[in-house]
Structures are given as structure tokens and as C-alpha cells.
Design a protein around this motif. Structure first.
Motif, PDB file in Angstrom:
ATOM      1  N   ALA A   1      24.656  23.509  11.502  1.00 14.16           N
ATOM      2  CA  ALA A   1      25.877  22.779  11.834  1.00 14.16           C
ATOM      3  C   ALA A   1      26.206  21.740  10.765  1.00 14.16           C
ATOM      4  N   ALA A   2      25.202  21.167  10.146  1.00 14.50           N
ATOM      5  CA  ALA A   2      25.431  20.175   9.092  1.00 14.50           C
ATOM      6  C   ALA A   2      25.715  20.839   7.746  1.00 14.50           C
ATOM      7  N   ALA A   3      25.180  22.030   7.529  1.00 14.86           N
ATOM      8  CA  ALA A   3      25.340  22.699   6.235  1.00 14.86           C
ATOM      9  C   ALA A   3      26.777  23.143   5.989  1.00 14.86           C
ATOM     10  N   GLY A   4      27.455  23.609   7.018  1.00 10.22           N
ATOM     11  CA  GLY A   4      28.828  24.095   6.855  1.00 10.22           C
ATOM     12  C   GLY A   4      29.768  23.026   6.330  1.00 10.22           C
ATOM     13  N   PRO A   5      29.906  21.909   7.044  1.00  7.07           N
ATOM     14  CA  PRO A   5      30.783  20.848   6.526  1.00  7.07           C
ATOM     15  C   PRO A   5      30.310  20.270   5.197  1.00  7.07           C
ATOM     16  N   GLY A   6      29.002  20.240   4.984  1.00 10.27           N
ATOM     17  CA  GLY A   6      28.477  19.730   3.714  1.00 10.27           C
ATOM     18  C   GLY A   6      28.888  20.608   2.540  1.00 10.27           C
ATOM     19  N   CYS A   7      28.785  21.916   2.712  1.00  9.67           N
ATOM     20  CA  CYS A   7      29.195  22.841   1.643  1.00  9.67           C
ATOM     21  C   CYS A   7      30.695  22.782   1.408  1.00  9.67           C
ATOM     22  N   ALA A   8      31.465  22.703   2.484  1.00 11.17           N
ATOM     23  CA  ALA A   8      32.923  22.631   2.337  1.00 11.17           C
ATOM     24  C   ALA A   8      33.335  21.359   1.594  1.00 11.17           C
ATOM     25  N   THR A   9      32.700  20.260   1.912  1.00 17.69           N
ATOM     26  CA  THR A   9      33.012  18.995   1.242  1.00 17.69           C
ATOM     27  C   THR A   9      32.633  19.056  -0.236  1.00 17.69           C
ATOM     28  N   ALA A  10      31.441  19.564  -0.515  1.00 14.76           N
ATOM     29  CA  ALA A  10      30.999  19.663  -1.911  1.00 14.76           C
ATOM     30  C   ALA A  10      31.917  20.579  -2.706  1.00 14.76           C
ATOM     31  N   ASN A  11      32.315  21.695  -2.125  1.00 14.72           N
ATOM     32  CA  ASN A  11      33.204  22.617  -2.818  1.00 14.72           C
ATOM     33  C   ASN A  11      34.560  21.969  -3.064  1.00 14.72           C
ATOM     34  N   GLY A  12      35.074  21.267  -2.071  1.00  4.65           N
ATOM     35  CA  GLY A  12      36.367  20.614  -2.219  1.00  4.65           C
ATOM     36  C   GLY A  12      36.363  19.531  -3.279  1.00  4.65           C
TER      37      GLY A  12
END
Length: 103
Positions: free
Chosen positions: A44-55
Motif C-alpha cells: 500500500a505504501a509502495a504504490g503512492p511512493g513509486c507514483a510520486t517518485a516517477n512524477g
């Protein structure tokens, strides 16, 4: 004859509980549940973390690729630095289309 209330046996409850097969099964289930919940939290934490890093970092990735494709014999960018390329792309193509669009 003695009644059950009169008979006293010295039993250590912790040793009976810890050696019980039911206790072993329940404690394994509790450990499995704890590990599963930990794994769910990590996903659950990895999804938003990856999206933020990619953005946040996609503009640098785009600039890096464009600098790698930049030819000194036929220059496309006035200043072949990260800042110069990002500035020129933002002016010519726009920030969203030029820097933030993946690929």
C-alpha cells in the motif's frame, strides 16, 4: 476421599500453554497474520511512493535521454547542460508535454 477443591496440583500454566498443540497453531496463525499485514502495508505504501517518485523525477529522465541523443556535430539545444535543455524544452514544448510526459 478428597474433593477436587481440596486436591491441589502444582502445575505451571505457562509450560502447559506453550507446549499445547493448539497454542502452537494459534501462535503460527498470529505470526502469519502479522507478516501478511506487514506485506499489505508495504504494498500500500509502495504504490503512492513509486507514483510520486516517477512524477517528480520524470523530467530529469527525459532531459537525460535528450542529452544522450544530442549530437555535437548537429546541435539541437543551444546549451547542452541539464538546465539549458530543460529550459529550452519547457519554452518550445511546454512543461507538461515536453518534460512531464513519460516516454
Amino acid at each position: 476421599m478428597t474433593s477436587s477443591s481440596e486436591s491441589t496440583m502444582s502445575i505451571d500454566e505457562s509450560s502447559v500453554i506453550s507446549t499445547s498443540p493448539l497454542f502452537a497453531h494459534v501462535s503460527k496463525l498470529m505470526l502469519l497474520e502479522t507478516a501478511t499485514m506487514s506485506l499489505v502495508k508495504e504494498f500500500a505504501a509502495a504504490g503512492p511512493g513509486c507514483a510520486t517518485a516517477n512524477g517528480l523525477l520524470n523530467c530529469f529522465e527525459t532531459t537525460k535521454v535528450k542529452l544522450q541523443l544530442h549530437s555535437t556535430a548537429n546541435p539541437v539545444y543551444a546549451t547542452a547542460t541539464t538546465r539549458g535543455v530543460m529550459t529550452q524544452i519547457a519554452r518550445e514544448e511546454g512543461v507538461i508535454r515536453g518534460l512531464m510526459t513519460p516516454g
